[in-house]
Design an enzyme around this catalytic site. Structure first.
Site, mmCIF file in Angstrom:
data_model
loop_
_atom_site.group_PDB
_atom_site.id
_atom_site.type_symbol
_atom_site.label_atom_id
_atom_site.label_comp_id
_atom_site.label_asym_id
_atom_site.label_seq_id
_atom_site.Cartn_x
_atom_site.Cartn_y
_atom_site.Cartn_z
ATOM 1 N N ASP A 32 0.833 -1.203 0.000
ATOM 2 C CA ASP A 32 0.000 0.000 0.000
ATOM 3 C C ASP A 32 0.866 1.250 0.000
ATOM 4 O O ASP A 32 0.559 2.240 -0.681
ATOM 5 C CB ASP A 32 -0.905 0.012 1.239
ATOM 6 C CG ASP A 32 -2.062 -0.958 1.073
ATOM 7 O OD1 ASP A 32 -2.125 -1.589 -0.016
ATOM 8 O OD2 ASP A 32 -2.871 -1.085 1.997
ATOM 9 N N PHE A 35 2.276 1.857 -3.369
ATOM 10 C CA PHE A 35 1.198 2.327 -4.243
ATOM 11 C C PHE A 35 0.899 3.804 -3.999
ATOM 12 O O PHE A 35 0.795 4.605 -4.940
ATOM 13 C CB PHE A 35 -0.057 1.469 -4.013
ATOM 14 C CG PHE A 35 -1.187 1.807 -4.950
ATOM 15 C CD1 PHE A 35 -1.110 1.472 -6.302
ATOM 16 C CD2 PHE A 35 -2.320 2.471 -4.484
ATOM 17 C CE1 PHE A 35 -2.148 1.792 -7.165
ATOM 18 C CE2 PHE A 35 -3.362 2.800 -5.363
ATOM 19 C CZ PHE A 35 -3.269 2.449 -6.710
ATOM 20 N N ASP A 36 0.812 4.196 -2.714
ATOM 21 C CA ASP A 36 0.547 5.597 -2.390
ATOM 22 C C ASP A 36 1.654 6.505 -2.903
ATOM 23 O O ASP A 36 1.389 7.606 -3.414
ATOM 24 C CB ASP A 36 0.382 5.768 -0.870
ATOM 25 C CG ASP A 36 -0.949 5.180 -0.386
ATOM 26 O OD1 ASP A 36 -1.830 4.960 -1.269
ATOM 27 O OD2 ASP A 36 -1.101 4.928 0.814
ATOM 28 N N LEU A 82 -32.978 16.305 -31.811
ATOM 29 C CA LEU A 82 -33.424 17.628 -32.265
ATOM 30 C C LEU A 82 -34.542 17.439 -33.280
ATOM 31 O O LEU A 82 -34.513 16.495 -34.060
ATOM 32 C CB LEU A 82 -32.266 18.372 -32.942
ATOM 33 C CG LEU A 82 -31.140 18.877 -32.044
ATOM 34 C CD1 LEU A 82 -29.965 19.335 -32.892
ATOM 35 C CD2 LEU A 82 -31.635 20.014 -31.161
ATOM 36 N N GLU A 108 -25.295 26.869 -36.099
ATOM 37 C CA GLU A 108 -24.057 26.082 -36.068
ATOM 38 C C GLU A 108 -24.229 24.796 -36.849
ATOM 39 O O GLU A 108 -25.350 24.363 -37.088
ATOM 40 C CB GLU A 108 -23.637 25.806 -34.618
ATOM 41 C CG GLU A 108 -24.729 25.239 -33.752
ATOM 42 C CD GLU A 108 -24.307 25.188 -32.280
ATOM 43 O OE1 GLU A 108 -24.062 24.083 -31.800
ATOM 44 O OE2 GLU A 108 -24.212 26.266 -31.650
ATOM 45 N N LYS A 110 -24.601 20.992 -37.920
ATOM 46 C CA LYS A 110 -25.062 19.768 -37.274
ATOM 47 C C LYS A 110 -24.019 18.714 -37.591
ATOM 48 O O LYS A 110 -23.871 18.278 -38.730
ATOM 49 C CB LYS A 110 -26.430 19.354 -37.803
ATOM 50 C CG LYS A 110 -26.970 18.147 -37.073
ATOM 51 C CD LYS A 110 -28.468 17.998 -37.323
ATOM 52 C CE LYS A 110 -29.058 16.895 -36.458
ATOM 53 N NZ LYS A 110 -28.449 15.587 -36.690
HETATM 54 S S1 IVH Z 1 -27.486 20.650 -29.686
HETATM 55 C C1 IVH Z 1 -30.870 18.379 -27.587
HETATM 56 N N1 IVH Z 1 -25.841 21.077 -31.561
HETATM 57 O O1 IVH Z 1 -27.746 15.977 -33.417
HETATM 58 C C2 IVH Z 1 -29.530 18.602 -27.123
HETATM 59 N N2 IVH Z 1 -26.704 18.888 -31.338
HETATM 60 O O2 IVH Z 1 -30.302 14.892 -34.266
HETATM 61 C C3 IVH Z 1 -28.850 19.700 -27.798
HETATM 62 N N3 IVH Z 1 -25.842 17.316 -33.009
HETATM 63 O O3 IVH Z 1 -28.522 14.371 -30.455
HETATM 64 C C4 IVH Z 1 -28.202 19.253 -28.980
HETATM 65 N N4 IVH Z 1 -24.521 18.738 -34.029
HETATM 66 O O4 IVH Z 1 -26.085 14.535 -31.166
HETATM 67 C C5 IVH Z 1 -26.600 20.174 -30.981
HETATM 68 N N5 IVH Z 1 -24.327 21.658 -33.219
HETATM 69 C C6 IVH Z 1 -25.089 20.727 -32.599
HETATM 70 C C7 IVH Z 1 -25.145 19.398 -33.044
HETATM 71 C C8 IVH Z 1 -25.985 18.502 -32.390
HETATM 72 C C9 IVH Z 1 -24.952 17.491 -33.988
HETATM 73 C C10 IVH Z 1 -26.517 16.043 -32.773
HETATM 74 C C11 IVH Z 1 -26.787 15.712 -31.346
HETATM 75 C C12 IVH Z 1 -28.249 15.423 -31.277
HETATM 76 C C13 IVH Z 1 -28.566 15.102 -32.680
HETATM 77 C C14 IVH Z 1 -30.004 15.342 -32.989
#
Ligand code: IVH
Length: 667
Positions: A32, A35-36, A82, A108, A110
């Protein structure tokens, strides 16, 4: 890497081994105290070199360093999806309602990877899990740990930090290129795309080559920070927040949101973006409106995803249709089984020109790719020869106009019809040619440009063109006609107003009415007014005009009545042939004259048609062949077959110089 760092890594390995031995077997491998001491050394190094810390769990979980891989992880705050929309209208109304609630929105990308959650306790990364069904995911901590170059995931943050960060684990284009190359070098088959690559990497039991991946953070569950504040916070901890990706400020107007969506769509299409994406996300910036808006069981009401429509599809090519355009150019259109592309169903698309089809070996029956470019015109880009079954037919059309059946000019890539019956462009080219209105300077290209620019809708409009219009006329490759050429052509058009009636009639381009026909009609009717008043029977009084030609011509006159009115109004000669009134006095009255060989002297510049016009102005009748009826042979070539025949028949033969004297000032 420093020696200090490598002994740090060695210490971690040892400590993990000791842990495993302690928890999983009954034979500890160190005391021991040893390990510590080991843990203390590791902690001291990490405190001194926070930037060199690697991921391990020696300080976090009970039984630290032991794998919990594959066990269930329940998400206290569900990992939602989403709501997806496909229309720009829906983006607009989402924006409107958020703005009405006092919140701007961010736009932003996706990201198209794996949604994961990363948890920190006491400032250390303790667990990574998948989204799973949103409530329960799977522990993938070890797998993520085996990604040798993971960008955007700090392994330690400030010790006070208790945090869950959610986001997308993915491979950027360069992550993908490097990882895939290493994978292939390690003797494995390449992944097809970044999305497959990250999923495959996380699923693999072990990875024995260097992989690169990136984590983009988009959510801190339960946080009451606005999007911007949260991003700044995440950024300071060493994460890459998604709201920073497009570098756009929050939007407060629908228009700027739509512009951002459009702009990103273009970048995506040009493959101009470093991360794999499958759309765009629009989010309310203000955190305080989120609880009020709440969520459905699937998705929050304060964010939405927009999926760009696919701009490509495959279908089966059933036919290729050839057509003559307004400019006389031949177009090729593919007809295929209807497909949905970019918001509409299409069944036809351009195939450009014959060379396009030929070079790509596109066959009828082929599976083809159809796409819509930014100009939204559907196009066929390629065929898939590998999908052929044997019944596909190569395409090799007859080189004749699909409208009039006349031979096409195929000397250039774009095939052209020169038959006036086919199109406005062909008509104009014909009407301005030497034997008609003889407007020098207007060739096929300018005729097509005049039609294309809609400056003219028929040949009469030529006479209304201004020098300015001609100067600015757009030719290909951004060129314009220019002032000098415009002035020349304008002067030519003015001169063309005085062309003999026969040429004006010929310029009408009525089917089966060529130059000879034009001259005979002019000689017979003397004025356009008389010609227009002629019935089918009257027309048949003209030599060589049968019932069918007379009918066609009569139809043509009726169809062209507005053009004839416009020509007259423009001041184009509609009157008698110059000497029509004193026919009795003309030098060749009653004579049938044939021309052979090259003209010389005063006549040397005259085309055969112009010679024939001259003969008829002088009261004679021009003919193409020598017979008993021939009164005179104008001979530029002794020994020709016409000369022989004339000699045999005793027809009078004159030289071009003698003939010039006979017709006098009519030349
Ligand atoms: S915001 C609901 N931003 O798309 C939680 N999601 O089809 C907030 N995703 O499950 C999510 N890019 O995995 C957010 N710029 C982005 C994203 C994004 C990809 C994914 C995320 C979500 C899925 C929904």
């Amino acid at each position: 890497m420093t020696t200090e760092h490598s002994s740090y890594l060695e210490d971690i390995r040892l400590a993990e081994q000791a842990n495993a031995a302690y928890y999983q077997s009954s034979e500890p491998i160190m005391s021991d105290a040893a390990f510590d001491a080991l843990l203390e050394r590791i902690a001291a190094f990490e405190e001194a070199h926070p930037d060199q810390v690697v991921f391990h769990r020696l300080f976090s979980a009970p039984g630290g360093g032991l794998s919990t891989e594959g066990t269930d992880v329940s998400h206290e705050v569900p990992m939602l999806s989403l709501d997806k929309v496909r229309s720009l209208d829906e983006i607009e109304s989402f924006t409107t309602s958020m703005v009405a609630l006092g919140s701007p929105v961010t736009v932003e990308p996706k990201l198209d990877g794996l949604a994961i959650s990363i948890e920190y306790r006491g400032g250390r990364l303790v667990r990574v899990s998948t989204r799973g069904d949103g409530r329960t995911g799977e522990d993938i901590t070890e797998r993520v740990r085996s990604i040798s170059n993971l960008h955007g995931v700090p392994y330690v943050v400030h010790p006070s930090v208790e945090l869950e960060v959610r986001g997308e684990l993915l491979m950027s284009k360069s992550d993908f290129a490097t990882s895939n190359a290493n994978r292939v070098a390690a003797g494995k088959t390449a992944f097809a795309n970044p999305r497959n690559a990250i999923a495959g990497t996380v699923r693999a039991d072990s990875i024995d080559y260097e992989t690169h991946a990136t984590f983009i953070a988009y959510d801190v569950p339960g946080s009451s920070e606005d999007v911007n504040a949260a991003a700044a916070h995440l950024h300071a901890l060493g994460f890459l927040p998604s709201s920073d990706l497009l570098g756009d400020v929050p939007h407060t107007a629908e228009r700027s949101v739509l512009e951002a969506v459009e702009k990103f769509g273009v970048a995506r299409e040009h493959d101009d973006y470093p991360y794999p994406t499958d759309g765009i996300v629009i989010k309310a910036v203000r955190a305080d409106i989120r609880p009020k808006l709440g969520s459905t069981s699937r998705a929050p009401r304060w964010a939405m995803a927009y999926k760009y429509e696919a701009k490509k599809a495959t279908t089966v090519l059933r036919d290729i249709v050839m057509d003559v355009g307004r400019t006389g150019n031949i177009s090729f259109t593919g007809v295929f089984d209807p497909v949905h592309v970019d918001g509409s169903t299409i069944a036809r698309a351009t195939l450009h020109n014959f060379a396009f089809i030929h070079d790509r070996d596109i066959r009828i029956g082929d599976t083809v790719e159809v796409y819509k470019a930014n100009d939204v015109i559907p196009r066929i880009s390629r065929s898939f020869p590998e999908l052929r079954e044997g019944s596909e037919q190569p395409y090799d059309p007859e080189r004749v106009s699909p409208k009039s059946g006349s031979p096409l000019d195929t000397s250039e890539v774009i095939w052209r019809s020169t038959d006036p019956a086919d199109s406005l462009g062909s008509w104009v080219s014909y009407a301005v040619s030497r034997d008609c209105l003889d407007i020098e300077g207007i060739g096929g290209e300018i005729a097509a440009a005049l039609v294309e620019s809609e400056l003219i809708g028929d040949i009469a409009d030529l006479f209304g063109l201004t020098v300015d219009e001609l100067t600015a006329l757009q030719l290909s490759e951004g060129r314009t006609l220019g002032a000098r050429n415009a002035a020349k052509i304008h002067a030519q058009i003015e001169t063309a107003k005085t062309r003999p009636l026969a040429r004006v009639i010929t310029a009408l381009g009525i089917r089966r009415s060529g130059r000879t026909f034009g001259r005979r009609l002019a000689a017979h009717f003397h004025t356009m007014a008389a010609l227009r008043a002629a019935g089918v029977d009257d027309l048949q009084q003209v030599e060589g005009v049968g019932p069918e030609r007379a009918r066609l011509f009569r139809e043509g006159l009726d169809r062209l009545a507005p053009v004839l009115d416009k020509l007259a109004a423009a001041g184009v000669n509609m009157g008698a042939e110059p000497d029509a009134d004193d026919r009795g006095a003309r030098p060749l009255n009653g004579m049938t004259v044939v021309v052979t060989g090259a003209m010389t002297g005063a006549l040397s510049n005259l085309s055969r048609n112009e010679m024939n016009e001259l003969i008829e102005r002088a009261g004679g009748k021009a003919s193409g062949s020598v017979s008993k009826k021939t009164s005179l042979l104008v001979c530029g070539e002794e020994g020709s077959s016409k000369w022989k025949k004339a000699t045999d028949l005793g027809v009078r033969i004159v030289t071009p110089e003698e003939f010039a004297i006979m017709v006098g000032d009519l030349v």
